[in-house]
Design an enzyme around this catalytic site. Structure first.
Site, PDB file in Angstrom:
ATOM      1  N   SER A 185      -7.854 -25.025  29.459  1.00  0.00           N
ATOM      2  CA  SER A 185      -6.728 -24.459  28.701  1.00  0.00           C
ATOM      3  C   SER A 185      -7.142 -23.231  27.915  1.00  0.00           C
ATOM      4  CB  SER A 185      -6.171 -25.517  27.755  1.00  0.00           C
ATOM      5  OG  SER A 185      -7.210 -26.010  26.915  1.00  0.00           O
ATOM      6  N   CYS A 186      -8.387 -23.220  27.400  1.00  0.00           N
ATOM      7  CA  CYS A 186      -8.800 -22.114  26.535  1.00  0.00           C
ATOM      8  C   CYS A 186      -8.953 -20.822  27.320  1.00  0.00           C
ATOM      9  CB  CYS A 186     -10.114 -22.458  25.853  1.00  0.00           C
ATOM     10  SG  CYS A 186     -11.358 -23.067  27.005  1.00  0.00           S
ATOM     11  N   THR A 187      -8.944 -20.885  28.658  1.00  0.00           N
ATOM     12  CA  THR A 187      -9.071 -19.656  29.443  1.00  0.00           C
ATOM     13  C   THR A 187      -7.715 -19.154  29.931  1.00  0.00           C
ATOM     14  OG1 THR A 187      -9.350 -20.848  31.528  1.00  0.00           O
ATOM     15  CG2 THR A 187     -11.341 -20.368  30.280  1.00  0.00           C
ATOM     16  N   GLU A 236     -13.990 -21.260  28.103  1.00  0.00           N
ATOM     17  CA  GLU A 236     -14.131 -19.820  27.957  1.00  0.00           C
ATOM     18  C   GLU A 236     -15.558 -19.454  27.548  1.00  0.00           C
ATOM     19  OE1 GLU A 236     -11.188 -17.965  25.541  1.00  0.00           O
ATOM     20  OE2 GLU A 236     -11.920 -15.949  25.993  1.00  0.00           O
TER      21      GLU A 236
END
Lengths: 458, 458
Positions: B319-321, B301
């Site tokens: 995963s963080c996005t 991100e």
């Protein structure tokens, strides 16, 4: 070409067209993306949602955009029934809802649920008492349109909403036909609408679900539109739809009286210009821009063709114009004449000259169709008569009946044999229009054949 | 702003824009109506269907228009399973299908059906042998995308189609990503696509079902689009979509080599410009315009944010996005590094200067993110080490591992405690990239906590 079918699809509002063009430049990116163009599309989508929510009297998190009014109705019916299934599996709806509601009800029944269609009066208005009776324990959802799409009758949503609230039953209001001219009614638990009916573009519907109303999506999971409408959101079209809604709501106060006056003019003039024409639907509490009438001894499709050749775009609920050869379920539920049926729905910019010309053209068009069908005049008598119209379709059974009424004396009986479903509506309707006695019907020999009994009174 | 996210939504093709504008004037009416404007809309809709059918190698009566590629996939999966249910209720699909196929599969399983996800290799290509094994008796549908939407891998559709044909199993091919550049593959029983991926407008998908393939609509009845897609058809958008498809198919022969060269340039340059960068997906048999890579010790991100500030629109499977904080299921199925993931997908009119600038900006952007995360350099040693990264998210566990690798001698063991799902993919991927031994994982104390064991080899 004078376009008198705004209730099917309204012409794109000029402001919506402008908004669509600029949104193709500004709002084209995927609103789920984190980069600038995506964030801008998201902001425009959020703004459109705020506009529509404000017009509905809703919170923004209660409103999602669907791809059509039909999808909105299907999701509303099936989603509310699924969400509320612990309370039961009974659905109550008026008999004159849009076909998308009826088809969702059929699907619910095929899946083991139950549904009851509440009858309407001859004006197409739902009988509130009958609605109350159907709201029995186990009712998970009630559905009532704000106004009817074929005859313009405004429904008693406030009264029905009160009945539903007393019983804890959520109420779906299909506001597709009325949201533009009349705004959102009060009392809904779920509300649906369709942008191309109010001057927005095709491809956008609205589904609003009040906070606290149980809803479970009948479709596979998807994270767009609060998990209620799968698929990439058509942001430019949604923006244009919101712009159109705000514009038509602002214009409605000035436009509605003009539209009412146009319709009143047709309503008053038509019966005097066209013999044997019945105006359908009420004179009051109706949509401002819509009028429906039926003409005895006329084939609806032929009449549409005559009007099209004269340059008029209208539509019809006659059986001969439907793919299934059954008359409109709305006209059937009202118990009114379905033959030679025409719905006129005026766009905002309807020209007076077009109305003048319609009033000039319609009588000639009806007369032309009647002449090809050998419609009735007068002749002498015998005592009791059977007319065999088996295998012949609307409006032939009624034409034969009218043609031969004078063949029996006053008090005499005519039996019309018919296997056309529309005759069961049109023969009683003819009797009422003509002040003759409709005695009833009985099975006759032959597949689907029915004998309709008519006593000559005058 | 250089737009490098054409695989999310392609810019509207100039000819599609023109077609949309004129279709708003010519094709705005309801194509179901019998008057002139309605008939004209119908003719334009028919012509659009002929264009699309010709591009698919299909008959016009095999092709319907949906409102999105997602809707097309949901209908294809559920409609084919319902139509074919007498043969069984098993669905076979690759592990890297679009989420709309996976979500439809979940719905099918929730309704009592079964589904098997066929694994892919590290290039994201489905293992044909594994696909064959899953096609057991009782398989009602198989689904394989034509090319992967995240890493560009072209799938062995012809081989899988042959396997399916031998076993009498209908094959759904989701051609959303490849229809524009590569055209329709052969061998499909059902084919889906999405217009805004090929340069058409939003709001249009395609569902083609070969004659003879059993299909039963999972939605309530409706008489539009052959009973397969309920709701008013968005004729102007469909017309524009067809115009765009014909145009991009004609341009593909000239464009594809140009796009392949652009991607090859990135593919060759990136690993030399950015340390610890892994290019994902194969070098051959791939989409011409798409490249995906991951960067060690980088938060996806944050990297998207750096690139956005530098003016680049790209997307990420890290995963963080994602809203669920899980890495892309495609990258997970491939078993490759998910941290610092970036997908670049070039529009047709991509400027060389923009590629130059991307190659200049990316190393700085990665370095900036790494510096904020205190990414690893080198330090001395102890014998066995446990790193507690509980409660910390991707890419912190890998950063900690890399930072402390030098703290144990060659042959020494590091245990990384993590409760972040992405670590299960990224730690083994890091070991592979770094030639260290990934020993395995075991449950650790704490909710969702896992201990990952790594042996230092060099």
């Amino acid at each position: 070409m004078p376009y008198f079918d705004a209730a099917s699809t309204a012409p794109l509002h000029p402001l919506a067209r402008q908004a669509l063009l600029s949104a193709l430049d500004e709002g084209w990116a995927d609103p789920a993306r984190l980069y600038r163009d995506g964030r801008r599309a998201r902001m425009l989508l959020d703004a459109a949602r705020e506009t529509v929510a404000a017009e509905l009297g809703a919170r923004t998190d209660e409103v999602v955009f669907t791809t059509s009014g039909t999808q909105a109705n299907q999701l509303a019916v099936l989603g509310a029934l699924a969400g509320n299934h612990r309370n039961g599996r009974h659905l109550v709806h008026s008999a004159v809802e849009h076909s998308s509601v009826l088809h969702a009800a059929e699907r619910h029944q095929a899946d083991g649920g139950t549904a009851a269609a509440v009858p309407v009066d001859r004006q197409g208005r739902v009988r509130t008492g009958a609605f109350a009776e159907e709201l029995r324990p186990g009712t998970a959802l009630a559905a009532l349109q704000s106004a009817n799409h074929e005859v313009g009758t405004v429904q008693p949503v406030a009264e029905v909403a009160e009945l539903c609230a007393e019983r804890g039953v959520p109420l779906l209001v299909d506001a597709a036909q009325s949201l533009g001219p009349l705004g959102a009614p009060r009392g809904w638990s779920l509300l649906t609408a369709s942008a191309h009916k109010w001057g927005g573009p095709a491809g956008v519907g609205v589904l609003a679900v009040r906070k606290g109303v149980r809803y479970r999506s009948p479709l596979p999971a998807d994270d767009r539109e609060a998990g209620r409408v799968p698929g990439h959101v058509n942001v430019p079209a949604v923006i244009a739809a919101a712009v159109a809604l705000r514009a038509v709501r602002q214009e409605a106060a000035a436009l509605n009286p003009v539209q009412h006056a146009r319709i009143a003019r047709l309503r008053e003039a038509l019966p005097g210009l066209v013999p044997d024409l019945a105006v359908l639907g009420p004179a009051e509490d109706r949509l401002p821009h819509l009028l429906t009438f039926s003409c005895l001894y006329v084939d609806g499709e032929a009449l549409l063709g005559e009007l099209d050749r004269a340059g008029f775009a209208v539509t019809s609920g006659s059986s001969c114009t439907s793919s299934t050869l059954t008359p409109s379920h709305v006209l059937a539920a009202m118990g009114v004449l379905t033959e030679g049926n025409i719905r006129v729905s005026l766009p905002a910019d309807c020209a007076d000259a077009d109305l003048d010309r319609f009033l000039e053209v319609l009588p000639r068009a009806v007369a032309a169709v009647r002449s090809t069908l050998d419609a009735p005049s007068a002749t002498p008598s015998t005592d009791e008569l059977t007319l065999d119209t088996l295998g012949r379709r609307c409006p032939i059974p009624v034409i034969e009946l009218a043609k031969h009424l004078g063949d029996v004396p006053v008090g005499g009986l005519i039996r019309v044999l018919s296997d056309d479903e529309a005759a069961g509506l049109d023969i009683p309707a003819w009797c009422e229009m003509r002040d003759q006695e409709y005695v009833g019907s009985e099975p006759a020999e032959g597949v689907g054949a029915v004998a309709y009994l008519i006593r000559r009174l005058s």
